[in-house]
Write a protein that holds these residues in place. Sequence first.
Motif, PDB file in Angstrom:
ATOM      1  N   PHE A  83       7.294  28.753 -10.699  1.00 60.85           N
ATOM      2  CA  PHE A  83       7.974  27.473 -10.850  1.00 60.85           C
ATOM      3  C   PHE A  83       8.608  27.295 -12.239  1.00 60.85           C
ATOM      4  N   GLY A  84       7.784  27.500 -13.277  1.00 57.77           N
ATOM      5  CA  GLY A  84       8.252  27.256 -14.645  1.00 57.77           C
ATOM      6  C   GLY A  84       9.416  28.153 -15.024  1.00 57.77           C
ATOM      7  N   VAL A  85       9.293  29.444 -14.672  1.00 58.29           N
ATOM      8  CA  VAL A  85      10.339  30.406 -15.009  1.00 58.29           C
ATOM      9  C   VAL A  85      11.634  30.043 -14.291  1.00 58.29           C
ATOM     10  N   ALA A  86      11.495  29.711 -13.004  1.00 56.83           N
ATOM     11  CA  ALA A  86      12.677  29.352 -12.219  1.00 56.83           C
ATOM     12  C   ALA A  86      13.343  28.115 -12.818  1.00 56.83           C
ATOM     13  N   PHE A  87      12.521  27.155 -13.262  1.00 57.63           N
ATOM     14  CA  PHE A  87      13.078  25.919 -13.825  1.00 57.63           C
ATOM     15  C   PHE A  87      13.864  26.216 -15.097  1.00 57.63           C
ATOM     16  N   VAL A  88      13.244  26.998 -15.995  1.00 51.78           N
ATOM     17  CA  VAL A  88      13.917  27.309 -17.263  1.00 51.78           C
ATOM     18  C   VAL A  88      15.191  28.108 -17.005  1.00 51.78           C
ATOM     19  N   ALA A  89      15.097  29.094 -16.083  1.00 54.50           N
ATOM     20  CA  ALA A  89      16.265  29.924 -15.781  1.00 54.50           C
ATOM     21  C   ALA A  89      17.401  29.063 -15.235  1.00 54.50           C
ATOM     22  N   THR A  90      17.057  28.125 -14.339  1.00 56.39           N
ATOM     23  CA  THR A  90      18.102  27.274 -13.773  1.00 56.39           C
ATOM     24  C   THR A  90      18.690  26.358 -14.842  1.00 56.39           C
ATOM     25  N   VAL A 127      23.329  25.201 -18.414  1.00 53.85           N
ATOM     26  CA  VAL A 127      23.969  25.213 -19.740  1.00 53.85           C
ATOM     27  C   VAL A 127      25.187  26.143 -19.705  1.00 53.85           C
ATOM     28  N   ALA A 128      25.013  27.296 -19.026  1.00 56.15           N
ATOM     29  CA  ALA A 128      26.123  28.244 -18.904  1.00 56.15           C
ATOM     30  C   ALA A 128      27.272  27.627 -18.123  1.00 56.15           C
ATOM     31  N   VAL A 129      26.934  26.884 -17.051  1.00 52.87           N
ATOM     32  CA  VAL A 129      27.979  26.198 -16.277  1.00 52.87           C
ATOM     33  C   VAL A 129      28.710  25.213 -17.187  1.00 52.87           C
ATOM     34  N   GLY A 130      27.942  24.484 -18.005  1.00 54.58           N
ATOM     35  CA  GLY A 130      28.542  23.537 -18.942  1.00 54.58           C
ATOM     36  C   GLY A 130      29.474  24.233 -19.914  1.00 54.58           C
ATOM     37  N   TYR A 131      29.028  25.397 -20.416  1.00 55.58           N
ATOM     38  CA  TYR A 131      29.827  26.159 -21.380  1.00 55.58           C
ATOM     39  C   TYR A 131      31.144  26.605 -20.747  1.00 55.58           C
ATOM     40  N   CYS A 132      31.039  27.163 -19.521  1.00 57.71           N
ATOM     41  CA  CYS A 132      32.250  27.635 -18.836  1.00 57.71           C
ATOM     42  C   CYS A 132      33.186  26.462 -18.556  1.00 57.71           C
ATOM     43  N   THR A 133      32.609  25.322 -18.147  1.00 58.11           N
ATOM     44  CA  THR A 133      33.449  24.150 -17.862  1.00 58.11           C
ATOM     45  C   THR A 133      34.218  23.750 -19.106  1.00 58.11           C
ATOM     46  N   GLU A 134      33.502  23.745 -20.248  1.00 57.50           N
ATOM     47  CA  GLU A 134      34.145  23.339 -21.498  1.00 57.50           C
ATOM     48  C   GLU A 134      35.272  24.307 -21.847  1.00 57.50           C
ATOM     49  N   LYS A 191      34.234  20.047 -29.570  1.00 56.45           N
ATOM     50  CA  LYS A 191      33.821  21.080 -28.620  1.00 56.45           C
ATOM     51  C   LYS A 191      32.302  21.156 -28.493  1.00 56.45           C
ATOM     52  N   ASN A 192      31.626  21.128 -29.648  1.00 54.51           N
ATOM     53  CA  ASN A 192      30.161  21.218 -29.608  1.00 54.51           C
ATOM     54  C   ASN A 192      29.550  20.017 -28.908  1.00 54.51           C
ATOM     55  N   ILE A 193      30.143  18.848 -29.166  1.00 53.57           N
ATOM     56  CA  ILE A 193      29.622  17.631 -28.535  1.00 53.57           C
ATOM     57  C   ILE A 193      29.787  17.719 -27.016  1.00 53.57           C
ATOM     58  N   MET A 194      30.979  18.173 -26.590  1.00 55.53           N
ATOM     59  CA  MET A 194      31.235  18.319 -25.156  1.00 55.53           C
ATOM     60  C   MET A 194      30.245  19.285 -24.519  1.00 55.53           C
ATOM     61  N   LEU A 195      30.017  20.387 -25.222  1.00 51.16           N
ATOM     62  CA  LEU A 195      29.110  21.404 -24.703  1.00 51.16           C
ATOM     63  C   LEU A 195      27.713  20.815 -24.532  1.00 51.16           C
ATOM     64  N   ALA A 196      27.250  20.067 -25.538  1.00 49.90           N
ATOM     65  CA  ALA A 196      25.922  19.459 -25.478  1.00 49.90           C
ATOM     66  C   ALA A 196      25.836  18.478 -24.317  1.00 49.90           C
ATOM     67  N   VAL A 197      26.904  17.693 -24.146  1.00 53.34           N
ATOM     68  CA  VAL A 197      26.886  16.673 -23.110  1.00 53.34           C
ATOM     69  C   VAL A 197      26.871  17.288 -21.715  1.00 53.34           C
ATOM     70  N   ILE A 214      21.287  19.587 -16.826  1.00 59.30           N
ATOM     71  CA  ILE A 214      19.827  19.567 -16.705  1.00 59.30           C
ATOM     72  C   ILE A 214      19.374  18.306 -15.970  1.00 59.30           C
ATOM     73  N   VAL A 215      20.037  17.187 -16.267  1.00 54.54           N
ATOM     74  CA  VAL A 215      19.749  15.957 -15.525  1.00 54.54           C
ATOM     75  C   VAL A 215      20.033  16.176 -14.037  1.00 54.54           C
ATOM     76  N   ALA A 216      21.131  16.875 -13.729  1.00 50.39           N
ATOM     77  CA  ALA A 216      21.482  17.162 -12.341  1.00 50.39           C
ATOM     78  C   ALA A 216      20.396  18.006 -11.671  1.00 50.39           C
ATOM     79  N   LEU A 217      19.866  18.973 -12.429  1.00 52.15           N
ATOM     80  CA  LEU A 217      18.814  19.826 -11.874  1.00 52.15           C
ATOM     81  C   LEU A 217      17.585  19.004 -11.506  1.00 52.15           C
ATOM     82  N   VAL A 218      17.133  18.153 -12.441  1.00 50.21           N
ATOM     83  CA  VAL A 218      15.932  17.352 -12.179  1.00 50.21           C
ATOM     84  C   VAL A 218      16.176  16.396 -11.013  1.00 50.21           C
ATOM     85  N   ALA A 219      17.340  15.752 -11.018  1.00 50.70           N
ATOM     86  CA  ALA A 219      17.666  14.834  -9.923  1.00 50.70           C
ATOM     87  C   ALA A 219      17.692  15.593  -8.594  1.00 50.70           C
ATOM     88  N   GLY A 220      18.297  16.779  -8.609  1.00 57.52           N
ATOM     89  CA  GLY A 220      18.384  17.569  -7.390  1.00 57.52           C
ATOM     90  C   GLY A 220      17.020  17.963  -6.870  1.00 57.52           C
TER      91      GLY A 220
END
Lengths: 274, 300
Positions: free
Chosen positions: B63-70, B75-82, B192-198, B204-210
């Motif tokens: 569970f924990g590993v899967a959560f961190v990996a996701t 974060v990678a999805v966020g980076y690519c989006t930015e 750019k950094n702010i966008m990436l963080a956001v 991550i919020v989406a992951l927990v909600a999902g």
Amino acid sequence: MNAKADDILTVESIEVVYDNVISALHDVSLTVPRGKIVALLGGNGAGKSTTLKAVSTMLQGERGKVTRGTITYDGVVVGDQKPSDMVRLGMVQVLEGRRCFGHLTVEENIIAGAYSRKLSKADIQTELARIYAYFKRLKDRRKSQAGYTSGGEQQMVAVARAMMAKPKMLLLDEPSMGLAPQLVAEIFNIVRELNQNEGVSILLAEQNTNVALRNADYGYIIETGNVMLHGAAESLLKDDKVMELYLGISKEGRKNFRDVLREESQSHAAIHHG
Amino acid sequence: MTEFLFFFEVVLAGMLAGTMYSLVALGFVLIYKASSTFNFAQGAMVFFAVLAFVGLMELGLPFGVAFVATALLMVAVGYCTERLVLEPLMNQSHDTMLMATIGLGFVLEGLAQAVWGVEVRRLDLGIGDFPIPWLVDNLGLFVSALDVTAGVVAAALIGTLALLFKYTKMGLGLRAVADDPGAAASIGIPLKNIMLAVWSAAGIVALVAGMLWGARAGVQFALVDLALKALPVLIIGGFSSIPGAIVGGLIIGVTEKTLEVYIGPYFGGGIEGWAPYVLAIFFLLYRPEGLFGEKIIRRV
């Protein structure tokens, strides 16, 4: 014209175009000697803001581009740097219209100015104290939401915020805009103090020719994207054309610079013919 | 007394469901604050994140590993989006950005289904969807353990983010960008950094909600639409306000549950689906900036 080491900023005949078609500056050259205050004067749409934004690289955000000429700041040729790069090099622009972060408190606004510097909590307090020494009025209002402070206070917040970045050079765009005369005087006094005590060089764009020239060392007058006249501030204050056009010391109506020059050449021509 | 207890139960269930709406709405608020854009891809991000999580669990990861990996994947999805979407579109109109997020939503939905398939998955968080015995025995309250867990997790996540915004440098930068991106750039705040963080935080919020939604309703495509329930939450709470997202979510949750129970039978049930939107329309008519929406401060 070569950039001299004692000039912190040299702008050499730059041309600026917006959206690839709209030409905003045709041929603007100016220098800011290290530690001096230089005023950039002219009416609405003359190209003052565009010149400042070309220097600070804020033009990019407005789809503008320097298409000719060079800008040299502190030995660095300004090209495709980002505004955050320029801030790190010590150049900060205070935008026209103050542009405070309205929902942040006055103090949060000022602290945000130190974003580019790696400061500890204690360092930030020291820096704040240094800034509040110049902006005493802001210390009393530090917990207020910036959006609800007066126009003069907001202008002070904008300058204080820029000073938190510890700039070598400040670009001020219309600091007097919409402010009562005594507030304008207060702000210009602070600007002069910052210039003298912190050694920060200043390039300021102003429509308020009188106040600007009284506080500056040197002045440039631009109109429709060209430098029309430049000289030491005291000599510009005494210049007939400047008095008539920008200081309103004339019985005739307001004209533009070109008309005055044309009149002059005509009267010269008349003399020759006579 | 039992009448009142039943009402209390309904309200409590509504509030717990509401925290989950708040959580989804928070994802929208984060991105709206930084870029004034309504991120239509938020629903797809919820779906993408939880499908990736279930996919990794099926590979046998703990569970924990899967959560961190996701979380890292988001974060990678966020980076690519930015990098691939937002940066090339910088300085374009908000309409352009809005269309881009709709497109991003389709890409994420398609990508998720291409990699992990289309069938409905079960997600077992090890918490049953049944009443907590202790509450039943001592107070006579029937409240689901899953609801309580979801409520607590959502509240903790929201609280953490709110504190980060208030007290960290990055949070200050984000609030500055939210107020005036141009002025923020002028003092050297790197957008750019702010966008990436956001985008990472929103991921991550989406992951927990999902995960919370998925455990209740199954991990399926319908999560995308469920996430749009955040729209009335945002209209009520205000698009740019974190407290607004919380309170808006609670109001929607409580309203739809009480209406469903007490008025629903007269409409033949199922009013949960549309009641929030009716409420939102009333807000649009009488208080368009929402309860906590930042009023535009304008000095004359």
